[in-house]
Design a protein around this motif. Structure first.
Motif, PDB file in Angstrom:
ATOM      1  N   GLU A   3     115.324  60.304 106.422  1.00  0.00           N
ATOM      2  CA  GLU A   3     115.784  59.029 106.956  1.00  0.00           C
ATOM      3  C   GLU A   3     117.249  59.108 107.391  1.00  0.00           C
ATOM      4  O   GLU A   3     117.657  58.534 108.395  1.00  0.00           O
ATOM      5  CB  GLU A   3     115.620  57.913 105.915  1.00  0.00           C
ATOM      6  N   ASP A   4     118.055  59.808 106.608  1.00  0.00           N
ATOM      7  CA  ASP A   4     119.490  59.952 106.907  1.00  0.00           C
ATOM      8  C   ASP A   4     119.823  61.433 106.859  1.00  0.00           C
ATOM      9  O   ASP A   4     119.947  62.023 105.786  1.00  0.00           O
ATOM     10  CB  ASP A   4     120.311  59.175 105.874  1.00  0.00           C
ATOM     11  N   SER A   5     119.989  62.043 108.019  1.00  0.00           N
ATOM     12  CA  SER A   5     120.170  63.492 108.090  1.00  0.00           C
ATOM     13  C   SER A   5     121.603  63.946 107.796  1.00  0.00           C
ATOM     14  O   SER A   5     121.941  65.109 107.994  1.00  0.00           O
ATOM     15  CB  SER A   5     119.745  64.008 109.468  1.00  0.00           C
ATOM     16  N   THR A   6     122.461  63.031 107.339  1.00  0.00           N
ATOM     17  CA  THR A   6     123.835  63.399 106.993  1.00  0.00           C
ATOM     18  C   THR A   6     123.849  64.391 105.843  1.00  0.00           C
ATOM     19  O   THR A   6     123.238  64.156 104.799  1.00  0.00           O
ATOM     20  CB  THR A   6     124.644  62.144 106.590  1.00  0.00           C
ATOM     21  N   LEU A   7     124.557  65.508 106.038  1.00  0.00           N
ATOM     22  CA  LEU A   7     124.636  66.520 104.982  1.00  0.00           C
ATOM     23  C   LEU A   7     125.649  66.098 103.925  1.00  0.00           C
ATOM     24  O   LEU A   7     126.761  65.686 104.237  1.00  0.00           O
ATOM     25  CB  LEU A   7     125.051  67.870 105.572  1.00  0.00           C
ATOM     26  N   VAL A   8     125.256  66.208 102.663  1.00  0.00           N
ATOM     27  CA  VAL A   8     126.129  65.837 101.546  1.00  0.00           C
ATOM     28  C   VAL A   8     126.248  67.025 100.598  1.00  0.00           C
ATOM     29  O   VAL A   8     125.243  67.470 100.029  1.00  0.00           O
ATOM     30  CB  VAL A   8     125.562  64.618 100.781  1.00  0.00           C
ATOM     31  N   PRO A   9     127.477  67.581 100.434  1.00  0.00           N
ATOM     32  CA  PRO A   9     127.642  68.676  99.457  1.00  0.00           C
ATOM     33  C   PRO A   9     127.175  68.218  98.084  1.00  0.00           C
ATOM     34  O   PRO A   9     127.556  67.146  97.611  1.00  0.00           O
ATOM     35  CB  PRO A   9     129.153  68.932  99.485  1.00  0.00           C
ATOM     36  N   THR A  10     126.341  69.002  97.463  1.00  0.00           N
ATOM     37  CA  THR A  10     125.730  68.610  96.196  1.00  0.00           C
ATOM     38  C   THR A  10     126.381  69.366  95.046  1.00  0.00           C
ATOM     39  O   THR A  10     126.447  70.597  95.059  1.00  0.00           O
ATOM     40  CB  THR A  10     124.215  68.894  96.219  1.00  0.00           C
ATOM     41  N   GLN A  11     126.874  68.623  94.068  1.00  0.00           N
ATOM     42  CA  GLN A  11     127.576  69.208  92.930  1.00  0.00           C
ATOM     43  C   GLN A  11     126.622  69.443  91.753  1.00  0.00           C
ATOM     44  O   GLN A  11     125.582  68.805  91.636  1.00  0.00           O
ATOM     45  CB  GLN A  11     128.716  68.286  92.484  1.00  0.00           C
ATOM     46  N   ASN A  12     127.021  70.366  90.890  1.00  0.00           N
ATOM     47  CA  ASN A  12     126.303  70.615  89.627  1.00  0.00           C
ATOM     48  C   ASN A  12     124.819  70.922  89.843  1.00  0.00           C
ATOM     49  O   ASN A  12     123.953  70.389  89.155  1.00  0.00           O
ATOM     50  CB  ASN A  12     126.453  69.423  88.678  1.00  0.00           C
ATOM     51  N   VAL A  13     124.545  71.781  90.801  1.00  0.00           N
ATOM     52  CA  VAL A  13     123.168  72.195  91.068  1.00  0.00           C
ATOM     53  C   VAL A  13     122.744  73.230  90.040  1.00  0.00           C
ATOM     54  O   VAL A  13     123.468  74.195  89.778  1.00  0.00           O
ATOM     55  CB  VAL A  13     123.039  72.781  92.490  1.00  0.00           C
ATOM     56  N   TRP A  14     121.570  73.032  89.455  1.00  0.00           N
ATOM     57  CA  TRP A  14     121.029  74.036  88.529  1.00  0.00           C
ATOM     58  C   TRP A  14     120.298  75.135  89.300  1.00  0.00           C
ATOM     59  O   TRP A  14     120.498  76.323  89.041  1.00  0.00           O
ATOM     60  CB  TRP A  14     120.085  73.389  87.515  1.00  0.00           C
ATOM     61  N   ALA A  15     119.461  74.750  90.246  1.00  0.00           N
ATOM     62  CA  ALA A  15     118.699  75.743  91.006  1.00  0.00           C
ATOM     63  C   ALA A  15     118.128  75.098  92.266  1.00  0.00           C
ATOM     64  O   ALA A  15     118.107  73.872  92.406  1.00  0.00           O
ATOM     65  CB  ALA A  15     117.564  76.307  90.157  1.00  0.00           C
ATOM     66  N   ILE A  16     117.662  75.950  93.174  1.00  0.00           N
ATOM     67  CA  ILE A  16     116.897  75.472  94.319  1.00  0.00           C
ATOM     68  C   ILE A  16     115.608  76.279  94.388  1.00  0.00           C
ATOM     69  O   ILE A  16     115.511  77.374  93.825  1.00  0.00           O
ATOM     70  CB  ILE A  16     117.657  75.614  95.660  1.00  0.00           C
ATOM     71  N   ALA A  17     114.636  75.706  95.081  1.00  0.00           N
ATOM     72  CA  ALA A  17     113.370  76.413  95.290  1.00  0.00           C
ATOM     73  C   ALA A  17     112.937  76.228  96.727  1.00  0.00           C
ATOM     74  O   ALA A  17     113.154  75.169  97.327  1.00  0.00           O
ATOM     75  CB  ALA A  17     112.291  75.887  94.341  1.00  0.00           C
ATOM     76  N   SER A  18     112.321  77.274  97.287  1.00  0.00           N
ATOM     77  CA  SER A  18     111.793  77.204  98.636  1.00  0.00           C
ATOM     78  C   SER A  18     110.589  78.129  98.732  1.00  0.00           C
ATOM     79  O   SER A  18     110.679  79.306  98.339  1.00  0.00           O
ATOM     80  CB  SER A  18     112.853  77.624  99.663  1.00  0.00           C
ATOM     81  N   ALA A  19     109.475  77.610  99.215  1.00  0.00           N
ATOM     82  CA  ALA A  19     108.241  78.393  99.362  1.00  0.00           C
ATOM     83  C   ALA A  19     107.893  79.109  98.054  1.00  0.00           C
ATOM     84  O   ALA A  19     107.489  80.271  98.049  1.00  0.00           O
ATOM     85  CB  ALA A  19     108.375  79.389 100.503  1.00  0.00           C
ATOM     86  N   ASN A  20     108.100  78.401  96.957  1.00  0.00           N
ATOM     87  CA  ASN A  20     107.798  78.875  95.599  1.00  0.00           C
ATOM     88  C   ASN A  20     108.706  80.007  95.124  1.00  0.00           C
ATOM     89  O   ASN A  20     108.419  80.666  94.122  1.00  0.00           O
ATOM     90  CB  ASN A  20     106.325  79.309  95.460  1.00  0.00           C
ATOM     91  N   GLU A  21     109.802  80.244  95.831  1.00  0.00           N
ATOM     92  CA  GLU A  21     110.831  81.162  95.339  1.00  0.00           C
ATOM     93  C   GLU A  21     111.909  80.313  94.664  1.00  0.00           C
ATOM     94  O   GLU A  21     112.408  79.350  95.247  1.00  0.00           O
ATOM     95  CB  GLU A  21     111.448  81.975  96.472  1.00  0.00           C
ATOM     96  N   LEU A  22     112.284  80.698  93.444  1.00  0.00           N
ATOM     97  CA  LEU A  22     113.260  79.942  92.658  1.00  0.00           C
ATOM     98  C   LEU A  22     114.565  80.720  92.570  1.00  0.00           C
ATOM     99  O   LEU A  22     114.556  81.938  92.353  1.00  0.00           O
ATOM    100  CB  LEU A  22     112.708  79.686  91.250  1.00  0.00           C
TER     101      LEU A  22
END
Length: 356
Positions: free
Chosen positions: A252-271
């Protein structure tokens, strides 16, 4: 970018990065197995003997105990394995010591092992045992949880040949030390062996099922629930420092926001665990999350395809394009405030923090 990604991945596979077999080194047999014979086979009288203490291995692997670097250095690691089935090895490590300990109390003890590790520190070796201890009055089948075990011991100036002895003393110390923490009514209630095994096997199914929905996980609790905090993200890569910034956004809002305190990301079942501006590939290995670098390439599931296409492909140096290069090793300094410096090889299944 697609062409470069294909070339990068193809070069990786052709170079043997995905198919080279990991070297293995068996630890020494515990004294109890040496007395029984080098094959580890027990006599019928030994097998029929009623034991006051037993270990159940729920690590999800029957052999791996830890990892150490190759003598000539490099990216690869040697897998330290049990000379016999891990459960038999761990029980033999404590010999008759814990049998006698529980028999003298008139109880039966069961240690459910969820994780075990041995390896090198900067000054010697370490041994770590993690699990849950249950006890029942002798000749009954009503077990209560008496303590959670997460015990670390080190031996400065020692080498891996002494790992079996250190692990043996660690298990005994962990089990016989005074219980800490509060025992809730739920875990204080007596349950059967069958019930406790079911309870413990289900504890880490959020890991063992190996399903990681795409998105940003701000906390380990979000990961446990299988619910990313943000479904969409964009990575900004700093090519000079080989680090990345994670930005979240919504459709809905494509504005990029730097995200703090990230534990992990996943994409296509890769963690990927996010630490110090770096993404490090991790994956489910039994009941544990292990850094993919340390797994045998023949069984490794996370070969960093997403990382290579979005991060590594931006680097000019060939080695920097390899997510398993030495520059991406995660070092733990003053681990658990015990002055221990060593490589992280996995993630703590309870806390989500890097672990030995």
């Amino acid at each position: 970018m697609k062409v470069k990604l294909i070339v990068t991945v193809l070069g990786f596979f052709l170079s043997g990065g995905a198919f080279g077999q990991q070297k293995r080194e068996a630890l020494s047999l515990p004294e109890a197995l040496l007395l029984a014979g080098t094959s580890g086979e027990r006599t019928s009288s030994q097998n029929e003997k009623v034991k006051a203490f037993q270990i159940v291995n729920l690590t999800g692997d029957s052999l791996i105990l830890g990892y150490i670097p190759l003598p000539e250095k490099g990216n690869e690691r040697i897998a330290l394995i049990s000379p016999v089935d891990k459960q038999e090895y761990l029980e033999a490590c404590v010999g008759e010591n814990l049998n006698s300990f529980f028999a003298s109390k008139g109880v039966q003890g069961i240690l459910i092992v969820h994780d075990v590790g041995v390896g090198y520190t900067s000054s010697g070796i370490f041994a770590r045992i993690k699990g849950v201890l249950y006890e029942s009055q002798a000749a009954t089948n009503s077990y209560t949880q008496t303590k959670e075990v997460d015990y670390l011991s080190t031996e400065n100036g020692s080498n891996i040949k002494n790992a079996t002895a250190l692990l043996s003393s660690s298990i005994v110390a962990a089990v016989t030390s005074s219980a800490t923490g509060v025992v809730t009514k739920e875990i204080a209630k007596g349950i059967s062996v069958e019930e406790l095994l079911k309870r413990e096997k289900e504890k880490y199914t959020f890991i063992s099922k190996g399903v990681f929905p795409t998105g940003i996980y701000l906390s380990y609790d979000d990961f446990k629930k299988g619910k990313p905090s943000f479904d969409h993200f964009y990575l900004r890569t700093d090519t000079s420092h080989k680090t990345v910034e994670i930005n979240s956004f919504t459709i809905e809002d494509s504005t990029l926001v730097p995200t703090q305190n990230v534990w992990a990301i996943a994409s296509a079942n890769e963690l990927y665990l996010y630490q110090d501006g770096m993404l490090r590939a991790v994956e489910a290995y039994g009941n544990n999350l292990v850094f993919s670098k340390y797994l045998d390439p023949e069984v490794r599931k996370n070969n960093g395809v997403f990382w290579r296409g979005t991060v590594g492909s931006r680097f000019e140096e060939w080695n920097a394009q390899n997510p398993f290069d030495e520059r991406y090793v995660l070092g733990l300094n003053n681990y658990r405030n015990k002055g221990v410096n060593a490589e992280a090889t996995k993630v703590n299944g309870d806390t989500g923090t890097p672990e030995l």
